[in-house]
Write an enzyme that holds these catalytic residues in place. Structure first.
Site, PDB file in Angstrom:
ATOM      1  N   ASN A   8     -32.522  25.528  23.275  1.00  0.00           N
ATOM      2  CA  ASN A   8     -32.956  24.445  22.900  1.00  0.00           C
ATOM      3  C   ASN A   8     -34.885  25.676  22.808  1.00  0.00           C
ATOM      4  O   ASN A   8     -35.541  25.898  23.535  1.00  0.00           O
ATOM      5  CB  ASN A   8     -33.713  23.157  23.375  1.00  0.00           C
ATOM      6  CG  ASN A   8     -35.069  22.970  22.791  1.00  0.00           C
ATOM      7  OD1 ASN A   8     -35.632  22.916  21.723  1.00  0.00           O
ATOM      8  ND2 ASN A   8     -35.461  21.587  23.054  1.00  0.00           N
ATOM      9  N   LYS A  10     -37.206  25.549  20.712  1.00  0.00           N
ATOM     10  CA  LYS A  10     -38.622  24.658  21.238  1.00  0.00           C
ATOM     11  C   LYS A  10     -39.334  25.491  20.232  1.00  0.00           C
ATOM     12  O   LYS A  10     -39.221  25.630  18.722  1.00  0.00           O
ATOM     13  CB  LYS A  10     -39.293  24.493  22.707  1.00  0.00           C
ATOM     14  CG  LYS A  10     -38.395  23.926  23.393  1.00  0.00           C
ATOM     15  CD  LYS A  10     -38.726  23.323  24.185  1.00  0.00           C
ATOM     16  CE  LYS A  10     -37.788  22.598  25.692  1.00  0.00           C
ATOM     17  NZ  LYS A  10     -38.696  22.535  26.820  1.00  0.00           N
ATOM     18  N   HIS A  95     -36.091  13.802  22.946  1.00  0.00           N
ATOM     19  CA  HIS A  95     -36.625  14.931  23.982  1.00  0.00           C
ATOM     20  C   HIS A  95     -37.696  14.376  24.383  1.00  0.00           C
ATOM     21  O   HIS A  95     -38.299  13.860  23.385  1.00  0.00           O
ATOM     22  CB  HIS A  95     -36.756  16.496  23.641  1.00  0.00           C
ATOM     23  CG  HIS A  95     -37.249  17.560  24.604  1.00  0.00           C
ATOM     24  ND1 HIS A  95     -37.803  17.943  24.572  1.00  0.00           N
ATOM     25  CD2 HIS A  95     -35.951  18.206  24.591  1.00  0.00           C
ATOM     26  CE1 HIS A  95     -38.107  18.773  25.842  1.00  0.00           C
ATOM     27  NE2 HIS A  95     -36.710  19.525  25.775  1.00  0.00           N
ATOM     28  N   GLU A  97     -40.329  15.877  25.100  1.00  0.00           N
ATOM     29  CA  GLU A  97     -41.903  16.401  24.592  1.00  0.00           C
ATOM     30  C   GLU A  97     -41.741  16.205  23.544  1.00  0.00           C
ATOM     31  O   GLU A  97     -42.609  15.581  22.701  1.00  0.00           O
ATOM     32  CB  GLU A  97     -41.473  17.592  24.549  1.00  0.00           C
ATOM     33  CG  GLU A  97     -41.561  18.860  26.214  1.00  0.00           C
ATOM     34  CD  GLU A  97     -41.039  19.785  25.664  1.00  0.00           C
ATOM     35  OE1 GLU A  97     -39.926  20.435  24.419  1.00  0.00           O
ATOM     36  OE2 GLU A  97     -40.444  20.292  26.945  1.00  0.00           O
ATOM     37  N   GLU A 165     -31.641  15.704  31.009  1.00  0.00           N
ATOM     38  CA  GLU A 165     -32.997  16.274  31.621  1.00  0.00           C
ATOM     39  C   GLU A 165     -33.980  15.336  32.003  1.00  0.00           C
ATOM     40  O   GLU A 165     -34.549  15.067  31.488  1.00  0.00           O
ATOM     41  CB  GLU A 165     -33.737  17.012  29.605  1.00  0.00           C
ATOM     42  CG  GLU A 165     -33.276  17.497  29.274  1.00  0.00           C
ATOM     43  CD  GLU A 165     -33.784  17.982  27.995  1.00  0.00           C
ATOM     44  OE1 GLU A 165     -33.291  19.710  27.827  1.00  0.00           O
ATOM     45  OE2 GLU A 165     -34.611  18.042  27.805  1.00  0.00           O
ATOM     46  N   GLY A 171     -38.781  23.491  32.221  1.00  0.00           N
ATOM     47  CA  GLY A 171     -40.048  24.740  31.945  1.00  0.00           C
ATOM     48  C   GLY A 171     -40.418  24.881  33.701  1.00  0.00           C
ATOM     49  O   GLY A 171     -41.868  25.266  33.422  1.00  0.00           O
ATOM     50  N   SER A 210     -34.772  23.701  32.870  1.00  0.00           N
ATOM     51  CA  SER A 210     -34.658  25.438  34.205  1.00  0.00           C
ATOM     52  C   SER A 210     -33.303  25.575  34.223  1.00  0.00           C
ATOM     53  O   SER A 210     -32.954  26.939  35.692  1.00  0.00           O
ATOM     54  CB  SER A 210     -35.285  25.067  35.790  1.00  0.00           C
ATOM     55  OG  SER A 210     -36.890  24.726  34.963  1.00  0.00           O
ATOM     56  N   GLY A 231     -33.920  25.430  27.613  1.00  0.00           N
ATOM     57  CA  GLY A 231     -34.672  25.802  27.462  1.00  0.00           C
ATOM     58  C   GLY A 231     -34.698  27.186  27.226  1.00  0.00           C
ATOM     59  O   GLY A 231     -34.704  28.448  26.224  1.00  0.00           O
TER      60      GLY A 231
HETATM   61  P1  13P Z   1     -36.240  24.342  30.278  1.00  0.00           P
HETATM   62  O1  13P Z   1     -35.008  25.041  30.605  1.00  0.00           O
HETATM   63  O2  13P Z   1     -36.857  25.948  29.808  1.00  0.00           O
HETATM   64  O3  13P Z   1     -36.619  23.796  31.812  1.00  0.00           O
HETATM   65  O4  13P Z   1     -36.354  23.633  29.374  1.00  0.00           O
HETATM   66  C1  13P Z   1     -35.679  22.488  29.267  1.00  0.00           C
HETATM   67  C2  13P Z   1     -35.480  21.587  27.664  1.00  0.00           C
HETATM   68  O5  13P Z   1     -36.249  21.295  27.947  1.00  0.00           O
HETATM   69  C3  13P Z   1     -34.021  21.802  27.265  1.00  0.00           C
HETATM   70  O6  13P Z   1     -34.296  21.222  25.869  1.00  0.00           O
END
Ligand code: 13P
Length: 247
Positions: A8, A10, A95, A97, A165, A171, A210, A231
């Site tokens: 992803n 983003k 997601h 976010e 997640e 992150g 992560s 991510g």
């Molecule tokens: P990270 O791998 O940066 O923690 O992000 C995970 C994520 O939100 C994937 O959709």
């Protein structure tokens, strides 16, 4: 079940970064030789560019969101049919976010997932608890509510992916312990049996939060973990490829 490793991207990078990352994935090897499926989900403006760059590579393409209706007066939104038209086969939905930045509800996520299925896309429905919910021992209650509310009803199980997640792990460099991941994934599988019956075994349940090359293998070998939604590490072709090789 064949694992799915999904990147992803983003809201990161410009056209040249997207092109270089897609090129990078091709130079690390033949995705067809991996024992997992590979997917990348770039920002909307670069889907066409990445589709062209990845042509013939067996790396699948996905969107990061879609609208719940096929067309119409929805300024700034993207229809599932448009994603399919530019070469996507997957779409990430719900997601955390999107849920926090745009207030997306379970009902909206389900409507989007149904639109994705109608357009011939595989929805990746995301669920996950916040740190406050986790500290309040609400993890399984939140997961249950989100899975029951967001997963489309009456679909073919082989055409659904669920991603767990934990919001606090996204992150942050913190991951859930392998035991916690196995527990939540087991619960998601149990909930899916209630929703789709026997076919629940065919739903891929991804872990996200992560995931890096050095923790991927331990996470991916837990029961009911059928892949990863990555991510930050998916923005580095070498790291993403290393995660894929952990399957
Ligand atoms: P990270 O791998 O940066 O923690 O992000 C995970 C994520 O939100 C994937 O959709």
């Amino acid at each position: 079940m064949r694992a799915l490793i999904a990147g992803n991207w983003k809201m990161n990078g410009l056209a040249e970064d997207a092109r270089a990352l897609a090129e990078g994935l091709k130079t690390f090897g033949d995705a067809g030789q991996l024992s997992c499926d590979l997917l990348v989900c770039p920002p909307f403006p670069y889907l066409g560019l990445v589709a062209q760059t990845l042509a013939g590579s067996r790396v699948a393409l996905g969107g990061q969101d879609c609208h719940s209706v096929p067309s119409g007066a929805h300024t700034g939104d993207i229809a599932a049919t448009m994603l399919r038209d530019v070469g996507c086969t997957y779409v990430i939905l719900g997601h955390s976010e999107r849920r926090s930045d745009h207030g997306e509800t379970d009902a909206q996520v389900r409507a989007k997932a149904e639109a994705a299925l109608s357009a011939g896309l595989v929805p990746i429905v995301c669920v996950g608890e916040t740190s406050k919910e986790r500290n309040g021992d609400q993890t399984l209650a939140v997961i249950s509510r989100q899975v029951k509310g967001s997963v489309p009803v009456g679909m073919e199980a082989g055409r659904l992916v669920v991603a767990y997640e934990p919001v606090w792990a996204i992150g942050t460099g913190r991951t859930a312990t392998p035991a916690d991941v196995a527990k939540v994934h087991g619960e998601i599988r149990r909930l899916l049996v209630g929703l789709v019956g026997e076919g629940a075994e065919k739903v891929r349940i991804l872990y996200g939060g992560s995931v890096k090359p050095d923790n991927a293998r331990e996470l991916l070998t837990q029961a009911n973990v059928d892949g990863a939604l990555v991510g930050g590490a998916s923005l580095d072709a070498e790291a993403f490829w290393a995660i894929a090789q952990s399957c």
